[in-house]
Design a protein around this motif. Structure first.
Motif, PDB file in Angstrom:
ATOM      1  N   ALA A  29      34.853  36.999  46.249  1.00  0.00           N
ATOM      2  CA  ALA A  29      34.160  36.960  47.532  1.00  0.00           C
ATOM      3  C   ALA A  29      35.115  36.686  48.697  1.00  0.00           C
ATOM      4  CB  ALA A  29      33.071  35.888  47.503  1.00  0.00           C
ATOM      5  N   GLY A  30      36.377  36.413  48.386  1.00  0.00           N
ATOM      6  CA  GLY A  30      37.353  36.147  49.436  1.00  0.00           C
ATOM      7  C   GLY A  30      37.332  34.717  49.952  1.00  0.00           C
ATOM      8  N   GLU A  31      36.646  33.818  49.238  1.00  0.00           N
ATOM      9  CA  GLU A  31      36.577  32.427  49.674  1.00  0.00           C
ATOM     10  C   GLU A  31      37.889  31.691  49.415  1.00  0.00           C
ATOM     11  OE1 GLU A  31      33.197  30.437  47.977  1.00  0.00           O
ATOM     12  OE2 GLU A  31      31.876  32.124  48.387  1.00  0.00           O
ATOM     13  N   ILE A  32      38.625  32.108  48.401  1.00  0.00           N
ATOM     14  CA  ILE A  32      39.925  31.519  48.101  1.00  0.00           C
ATOM     15  C   ILE A  32      40.928  32.651  47.912  1.00  0.00           C
ATOM     16  CG2 ILE A  32      39.039  29.373  47.081  1.00  0.00           C
ATOM     17  CD1 ILE A  32      39.473  30.583  44.315  1.00  0.00           C
ATOM     18  N   ASP A  33      42.196  32.366  48.186  1.00  0.00           N
ATOM     19  CA  ASP A  33      43.223  33.404  48.037  1.00  0.00           C
ATOM     20  C   ASP A  33      43.783  33.386  46.613  1.00  0.00           C
ATOM     21  OD1 ASP A  33      45.003  31.256  47.947  1.00  0.00           O
ATOM     22  OD2 ASP A  33      45.820  31.627  49.940  1.00  0.00           O
ATOM     23  N   GLU A  34      44.682  34.327  46.333  1.00  0.00           N
ATOM     24  CA  GLU A  34      45.218  34.468  44.978  1.00  0.00           C
ATOM     25  C   GLU A  34      45.970  33.221  44.526  1.00  0.00           C
ATOM     26  OE1 GLU A  34      47.876  37.537  42.264  1.00  0.00           O
ATOM     27  OE2 GLU A  34      47.895  37.756  44.449  1.00  0.00           O
ATOM     28  N   ASP A  35      46.761  32.634  45.411  1.00  0.00           N
ATOM     29  CA  ASP A  35      47.515  31.430  45.046  1.00  0.00           C
ATOM     30  C   ASP A  35      46.581  30.286  44.649  1.00  0.00           C
ATOM     31  OD1 ASP A  35      49.973  32.646  45.452  1.00  0.00           O
ATOM     32  OD2 ASP A  35      50.108  31.965  47.536  1.00  0.00           O
ATOM     33  N   GLU A  36      45.532  30.087  45.439  1.00  0.00           N
ATOM     34  CA  GLU A  36      44.558  29.033  45.138  1.00  0.00           C
ATOM     35  C   GLU A  36      43.847  29.330  43.825  1.00  0.00           C
ATOM     36  OE1 GLU A  36      42.348  25.474  46.058  1.00  0.00           O
ATOM     37  OE2 GLU A  36      44.249  26.303  46.732  1.00  0.00           O
ATOM     38  N   TYR A  37      43.471  30.576  43.629  1.00  0.00           N
ATOM     39  CA  TYR A  37      42.809  30.987  42.385  1.00  0.00           C
ATOM     40  C   TYR A  37      43.684  30.676  41.175  1.00  0.00           C
ATOM     41  CZ  TYR A  37      41.024  34.128  38.774  1.00  0.00           C
ATOM     42  OH  TYR A  37      40.567  34.646  37.590  1.00  0.00           O
ATOM     43  N   LEU A  38      44.934  31.099  41.227  1.00  0.00           N
ATOM     44  CA  LEU A  38      45.842  30.891  40.095  1.00  0.00           C
ATOM     45  C   LEU A  38      46.120  29.408  39.862  1.00  0.00           C
ATOM     46  CD1 LEU A  38      48.336  33.820  40.719  1.00  0.00           C
ATOM     47  CD2 LEU A  38      46.559  33.688  38.963  1.00  0.00           C
ATOM     48  N   ARG A  39      46.269  28.653  40.929  1.00  0.00           N
ATOM     49  CA  ARG A  39      46.529  27.217  40.800  1.00  0.00           C
ATOM     50  C   ARG A  39      45.356  26.515  40.124  1.00  0.00           C
ATOM     51  NH1 ARG A  39      45.373  22.647  43.390  1.00  0.00           N
ATOM     52  NH2 ARG A  39      44.230  23.663  45.061  1.00  0.00           N
ATOM     53  N   ARG A  40      44.162  26.847  40.569  1.00  0.00           N
ATOM     54  CA  ARG A  40      42.972  26.205  39.991  1.00  0.00           C
ATOM     55  C   ARG A  40      42.714  26.665  38.558  1.00  0.00           C
ATOM     56  NH1 ARG A  40      38.568  24.525  44.246  1.00  0.00           N
ATOM     57  NH2 ARG A  40      39.901  24.008  46.008  1.00  0.00           N
ATOM     58  N   MET A  41      42.937  27.935  38.281  1.00  0.00           N
ATOM     59  CA  MET A  41      42.767  28.418  36.907  1.00  0.00           C
ATOM     60  C   MET A  41      43.750  27.717  35.968  1.00  0.00           C
ATOM     61  SD  MET A  41      40.265  30.441  36.396  1.00  0.00           S
ATOM     62  CE  MET A  41      40.307  31.883  35.371  1.00  0.00           C
ATOM     63  N   SER A  42      44.972  27.506  36.445  1.00  0.00           N
ATOM     64  CA  SER A  42      45.965  26.801  35.650  1.00  0.00           C
ATOM     65  C   SER A  42      45.507  25.380  35.365  1.00  0.00           C
ATOM     66  CB  SER A  42      47.303  26.780  36.393  1.00  0.00           C
ATOM     67  OG  SER A  42      48.242  26.023  35.688  1.00  0.00           O
ATOM     68  N   GLY A  43      44.946  24.732  36.352  1.00  0.00           N
ATOM     69  CA  GLY A  43      44.440  23.374  36.169  1.00  0.00           C
ATOM     70  C   GLY A  43      43.303  23.317  35.188  1.00  0.00           C
ATOM     71  N   ILE A  44      42.416  24.289  35.250  1.00  0.00           N
ATOM     72  CA  ILE A  44      41.284  24.347  34.311  1.00  0.00           C
ATOM     73  C   ILE A  44      41.795  24.552  32.891  1.00  0.00           C
ATOM     74  CG2 ILE A  44      39.284  25.708  33.576  1.00  0.00           C
ATOM     75  CD1 ILE A  44      38.773  26.279  36.550  1.00  0.00           C
ATOM     76  N   SER A  45      42.746  25.440  32.719  1.00  0.00           N
ATOM     77  CA  SER A  45      43.268  25.734  31.391  1.00  0.00           C
ATOM     78  C   SER A  45      43.932  24.507  30.773  1.00  0.00           C
ATOM     79  CB  SER A  45      44.271  26.887  31.463  1.00  0.00           C
ATOM     80  OG  SER A  45      43.636  28.059  31.904  1.00  0.00           O
ATOM     81  N   GLN A  46      44.572  23.683  31.587  1.00  0.00           N
ATOM     82  CA  GLN A  46      45.235  22.488  31.088  1.00  0.00           C
ATOM     83  C   GLN A  46      44.228  21.429  30.677  1.00  0.00           C
ATOM     84  OE1 GLN A  46      47.998  21.213  34.066  1.00  0.00           O
ATOM     85  NE2 GLN A  46      49.282  23.024  33.838  1.00  0.00           N
ATOM     86  N   ASP A  47      43.082  21.376  31.357  1.00  0.00           N
ATOM     87  CA  ASP A  47      42.063  20.356  31.062  1.00  0.00           C
ATOM     88  C   ASP A  47      41.314  20.640  29.768  1.00  0.00           C
ATOM     89  OD1 ASP A  47      42.728  19.009  33.356  1.00  0.00           O
ATOM     90  OD2 ASP A  47      41.089  19.837  34.543  1.00  0.00           O
TER      91      ASP A  47
END
Length: 48
Positions: A29-47
């Motif tokens: 939806a364009g609410e977050i950019d690619e860098d934010e998306y990747l950073r948060r996905m990385s955090g989720i994967s670690q948890d």
């Protein structure tokens, strides 16, 4: 005197409501950019 209360069961998590699915929707939806998306996905994967 003993009183019993009824507590409804918690709804099961819907597949579309997972943290990853929410991030995917926000990115699409364009609410977050690619860098934010990747950073948060990385955090989720670690948890998990």
């Amino acid at each position: 005197m003993l009183i019993r209360t009824w507590t409804p069961p918690k709804p099961k998590e819907l597949p579309g409501d997972s943290a990853k699915a929410i991030l995917k929707r926000r990115y699409a939806a364009g609410e977050i950019d690619e860098d934010e998306y990747l950073r948060r996905m990385s955090g989720i994967s670690q948890d998990w």
